[in-house]
Every structure is written in C-alpha cells, then in structure tokens.
Motif scaffolding. Structure first.
Motif, PDB file in Angstrom:
ATOM      1  N   ASP A  98       0.813  -1.220   0.000  1.00 44.33           N
ATOM      2  CA  ASP A  98       0.000   0.000   0.000  1.00 44.33           C
ATOM      3  C   ASP A  98       0.843   1.264   0.000  1.00 44.33           C
ATOM      4  O   ASP A  98       0.380   2.320  -0.440  1.00 44.33           O
ATOM      5  N   ALA A  99       2.075   1.182   0.489  1.00 40.83           N
ATOM      6  CA  ALA A  99       2.941   2.361   0.504  1.00 40.83           C
ATOM      7  C   ALA A  99       3.283   2.811  -0.910  1.00 40.83           C
ATOM      8  O   ALA A  99       3.602   3.986  -1.138  1.00 40.83           O
ATOM      9  N   ALA A 100       3.221   1.895  -1.871  1.00 42.93           N
ATOM     10  CA  ALA A 100       3.543   2.218  -3.265  1.00 42.93           C
ATOM     11  C   ALA A 100       2.304   2.484  -4.103  1.00 42.93           C
ATOM     12  O   ALA A 100       2.401   2.687  -5.322  1.00 42.93           O
ATOM     13  N   ALA A 101       1.144   2.534  -3.481  1.00 43.59           N
ATOM     14  CA  ALA A 101      -0.125   2.579  -4.211  1.00 43.59           C
ATOM     15  C   ALA A 101      -0.227   3.750  -5.178  1.00 43.59           C
ATOM     16  O   ALA A 101      -0.807   3.614  -6.264  1.00 43.59           O
ATOM     17  N   SER A 102       0.314   4.907  -4.836  1.00 47.03           N
ATOM     18  CA  SER A 102       0.187   6.092  -5.690  1.00 47.03           C
ATOM     19  C   SER A 102       0.984   5.983  -6.974  1.00 47.03           C
ATOM     20  O   SER A 102       0.752   6.754  -7.909  1.00 47.03           O
ATOM     21  N   TYR A 103       1.912   5.047  -7.023  1.00 44.42           N
ATOM     22  CA  TYR A 103       2.865   5.012  -8.135  1.00 44.42           C
ATOM     23  C   TYR A 103       2.734   3.770  -9.008  1.00 44.42           C
ATOM     24  O   TYR A 103       3.567   3.539  -9.879  1.00 44.42           O
ATOM     25  N   VAL A 104       1.704   2.960  -8.761  1.00 43.11           N
ATOM     26  CA  VAL A 104       1.491   1.766  -9.579  1.00 43.11           C
ATOM     27  C   VAL A 104       0.079   1.810 -10.153  1.00 43.11           C
ATOM     28  O   VAL A 104      -0.818   2.411  -9.565  1.00 43.11           O
ATOM     29  N   PRO A 105      -0.152   1.192 -11.308  1.00 41.27           N
ATOM     30  CA  PRO A 105      -1.494   1.194 -11.900  1.00 41.27           C
ATOM     31  C   PRO A 105      -2.519   0.568 -10.960  1.00 41.27           C
ATOM     32  O   PRO A 105      -2.229  -0.403 -10.256  1.00 41.27           O
ATOM     33  N   ALA A 106      -3.721   1.111 -10.976  1.00 39.99           N
ATOM     34  CA  ALA A 106      -4.784   0.615 -10.098  1.00 39.99           C
ATOM     35  C   ALA A 106      -5.048  -0.866 -10.321  1.00 39.99           C
ATOM     36  O   ALA A 106      -5.341  -1.612  -9.367  1.00 39.99           O
ATOM     37  N   ALA A 107      -4.932  -1.323 -11.558  1.00 38.43           N
ATOM     38  CA  ALA A 107      -5.202  -2.732 -11.865  1.00 38.43           C
ATOM     39  C   ALA A 107      -4.127  -3.657 -11.317  1.00 38.43           C
ATOM     40  O   ALA A 107      -4.350  -4.872 -11.174  1.00 38.43           O
ATOM     41  N   VAL A 108      -2.960  -3.109 -11.011  1.00 36.85           N
ATOM     42  CA  VAL A 108      -1.831  -3.912 -10.537  1.00 36.85           C
ATOM     43  C   VAL A 108      -1.809  -4.000  -9.016  1.00 36.85           C
ATOM     44  O   VAL A 108      -1.333  -4.989  -8.447  1.00 36.85           O
ATOM     45  N   LEU A 109      -2.319  -2.984  -8.360  1.00 36.28           N
ATOM     46  CA  LEU A 109      -2.233  -2.923  -6.898  1.00 36.28           C
ATOM     47  C   LEU A 109      -2.801  -4.171  -6.216  1.00 36.28           C
ATOM     48  O   LEU A 109      -2.189  -4.672  -5.254  1.00 36.28           O
ATOM     49  N   PRO A 110      -3.953  -4.730  -6.660  1.00 35.97           N
ATOM     50  CA  PRO A 110      -4.443  -5.965  -6.011  1.00 35.97           C
ATOM     51  C   PRO A 110      -3.445  -7.122  -6.089  1.00 35.97           C
ATOM     52  O   PRO A 110      -3.367  -7.941  -5.160  1.00 35.97           O
ATOM     53  N   LEU A 111      -2.691  -7.215  -7.184  1.00 38.40           N
ATOM     54  CA  LEU A 111      -1.676  -8.260  -7.303  1.00 38.40           C
ATOM     55  C   LEU A 111      -0.599  -8.080  -6.244  1.00 38.40           C
ATOM     56  O   LEU A 111      -0.120  -9.055  -5.640  1.00 38.40           O
TER      57      LEU A 111
END
Length: 399
Positions: free
Chosen positions: A218-231
């Motif tokens: 979650d700390a990287a959430a702002s910098y990764v695509p929304a579709a990738v964050l669940p992975l």
C-alpha cells in the motif's frame, strides 16, 4: 511496428512502465513483447517480486508476450544485458525496440553506438585505461570525446538510461538484427533516485522497493497502476516478496561454502586482474553482505559490478555459460498473440524442463536459471520449496 520489443525488469512494475507500454501501442505497435529479467536483476540482486506477479502486471497493462531474460543474462553489465535482451526479442520476431532515455534522439544514440562499435574507439579506450582513468565509465567518455571532440556524444554517456540506450543500439548493430530503435523520454524520477516531494505519478523502481520495505504494497499505491495494486497486495499478504536481509545472509552463506579449496573463484565468468583473490579475502573476512560489498567496492570496481560478481560466485556462474540466451522461455501471453511465435528462430516453450532438454547450451542456461530461482524462493518473506520454476504455469490473459 508489427511486434515491438521492450527489455525490462519490472522490479516492481509501476506507472512509468505502464506509460511506456501505452506509448508503444500509440506509436503503432500491433503487439508488444517483453524480455523480462527472471530470477536476478542487473544490479546483482534478487527481484522484489516473483516472476508470476511481474508477468501478470505487465500483461494486465498492455504487454502481449513476456519472455524470460535468463538470470545469468539479467545479472550482467549493460553491454551483456542489452545484447541478451535484443537477442531474445529479435529471435521472437520483434521489428522495433522501445526503450527510455534521457536523450530520446534515435539518430544520436545510433551515432554513439557506431562509435562504440569501431576499432578506433577500442584503441582509444585501451589508451585511456592504460593512462589511469579513474573508472571504466570515465575512460569510455574520455575516449569518445577524444574521437568526437565538440559533439554531444561524450555527454550523452553521462546519463544511466542513455548509456543503456546506446548499448541497445550497439547490440542491434553487432548482432545484425532488423530492429528499429524507438527511444522514449524517461518519465519521472531518474534511475536510482529517491522520491521527490513533488512526485505525483512516477517514481523509480528503487524508490518503490524502499517504500515496500517500510510500508508494504500500500505504501507504493500512488505510483502503480490501479489494476496492478491488487496483485501486489495479494503478494504482500502471502509473503511472496523478497526479504533482502535474508537474501544477503543466504548469499554470504553460499559464498562461504565455496571457500573450501584453492582459488575457489578462479573460474568465474569475467574474473580478471586478481579479482578472484580479492573476492575470496572479502568473503573470509566479512560477517555481513554489506561488509562484503564495502570490502569489494573501489573507484575502479563500482559497487554494481561487485554485486554482480558476488552473485555470480554464490551461484557458480562460470565461463562455460552461454553468452546469449539459447532459447525463448515464455512466461506469459495473451492467447491471441501466440500465433506470432510461429516464426521464432530459437526453441520456444513455456516449460523450462522442455527447453533444458534441447541441447547442452540450453541445459547449462536452464540450470543457472533454476539456481537463481531456488535462491529467490528461499529468500522470500514466506520461504518456498525448490523447483517452483519447473512447476510454474504460463500466465495467460484472454481479455
């Protein structure tokens, strides 16, 4: 561009990588293939996330085919890394190579590559090194400036992504492949740069690894695509990410285990100038991985090179390894893109075991890949058993 290629680590996959894939399609690429570091990275370390997570992230954000850049080729200097990536993508049928650069001028990058391919450059470089240049990088720049005074070529080599871009162009020339270089401007933070206060969307992969270490996915959430964050959240919850403290201890343990006979590191690939003795002394006197790297690093021997040397030694990567990938190990694909592989000029399969049985060169490369992957499995936050790469299924996307 029928099939554009990208050479990447995706360690981890972030917004800048998604932007690059989108740009390749926007510039006319019908499909995009990726040669992705598998098992190890160019900095001589394990990747943060396993291949399956990084492959799915890439496919989710626009990649059509993802091939392994085998661990020995991924854990290599810029020249060998570039040649291996170009070899994989050209063998898969790519007609263009898309990459980032601080100076996205294809003509200028190719001009620099032609200089570096020349015999006069090699002589000039040798002269600079003999004259006591403080480092290889400094000697390289000085040699280019001596040959092309007053041009932009020497200054071009002062930036990390430009350097790799020139190596990509050089590999295209030296391997004689029909690939058009397509440089794109690098987005956001530069290679290795920490997050800046005004960073809104783009961050370097190294900054994201640091964020992960301190705060998880979650700390990287702002910098990764929304579709990738669940992975990433799923991988974090399951402990499927590298514990770098454990990795350092495991690597040092492997190195110590090899210090049993005379000259244990004499047969390592690329060893010269007595580096094998320097490495053995550092292994015997260091109690942490950090101490080992500190003992090895000098102005002449940069830290990145020493990290790769130590990892090569830990995994037993010797001069018998093929210099270029002898096969195409398909890690993931969109099903509709599989027909593009009919013209592949290297053995291609999603099964590493099947590729291992092709010939002796394939067997050596596959065994080296397995050694890296098994080390990575042991060094995850939740350790995993050996042989995972042999059991790993291809990642398919159908939408």
């Amino acid at each position: 561009m029928k099939l554009a290629g990208i050479i990447a680590e995706y360690d981890p996959f972030h917004n800048g990588h998604a932007w690059q894939l989108a740009q390749a399609k926007a510039l006319g690429a019908g499909r995009v293939a990726v040669a992705m570091s598998c098992g190890l990275t160019q900095r001589g370390a394990l990747p943060l996330l396993p291949e399956a997570v990084r492959v799915r992230a890439a496919l989710t954000c626009g990649a059509d085919l993802v091939f392994a850049l085998p661990a020995p080729c991924a854990c290599a200097g810029a020249e060998a890394f570039a040649r291996a990536g170009v070899r994989v993508l050209s063998a898969a049928g790519c007609d263009a190579l898309v990459f980032g650069a601080e100076t996205p001028d294809a003509a200028l990058l190719m001009e620099a590559a032609r200089v570096l391919c020349s015999e006069v450059y090699r002589a000039a470089l040798k002269a600079q090194l003999a004259a006591g240049a403080r480092s290889f990088a400094a000697a390289r720049q000085a040699a280019v400036e001596a040959l092309c005074p007053g041009t932009e070529l020497a200054a071009l080599l002062d930036k990390p992504n430009n350097n790799l871009a020139v190596e990509y162009c050089k590999a295209i020339l030296e391997l004689g492949v029909s690939m058009t270089p397509v440089p794109l401007p690098r987005q956001g933070a530069g290679h290795g740069e920490a997050l800046s206060p005004d960073a809104v969307q783009f961050a370097s992969a190294s900054a994201l690894r640091q964020l992960w270490q301190s705060g998880g996915a979650d700390a990287a959430a702002s910098y990764v695509p929304a579709a990738v964050l669940p992975l990433y959240r799923e991988a974090y919850a399951a402990g499927r990410y590298t514990d770098f403290d454990a990795a350092g201890r495991c690597e040092l343990a492997l190195l110590r285990a090899k210090c049993t006979g005379p000259e244990p590191f004499a047969n390592l690939r690329g060893v010269s100038e007595g580096l094998e003795h320097r490495l053995e002394h550092a292994v015997r006197t260091s109690s942490t991985h950090q101490e080992l790297l500190d003992a090895l690093t000098t102005v002449r021997y940069p830290r990145a090179r020493m990290r790769r040397l130590a990892m090569d030694a830990a995994l037993g990567y010797d001069a018998a390894l093929p210099p270029l990938p002898p096969y195409l190990h398909l890690l993931g694909a969109r099903r509709e893109a599989l027909s593009l592989l009919k013209g592949a000029v290297l053995p291609v399969s999603h099964s590493l075991m099947r590729l291992r049985e092709e010939n002796s060169s394939c067997a050596r490369m596959a065994d080296a890949q397995l050694a890296a992957s098994d080390l990575g499995a042991l060094c995850r936050k939740t350790p995993e058993p050996m042989g995972g790469l042999l059991r790993q299924k291809i990642v398919f996307l159908t939408k």
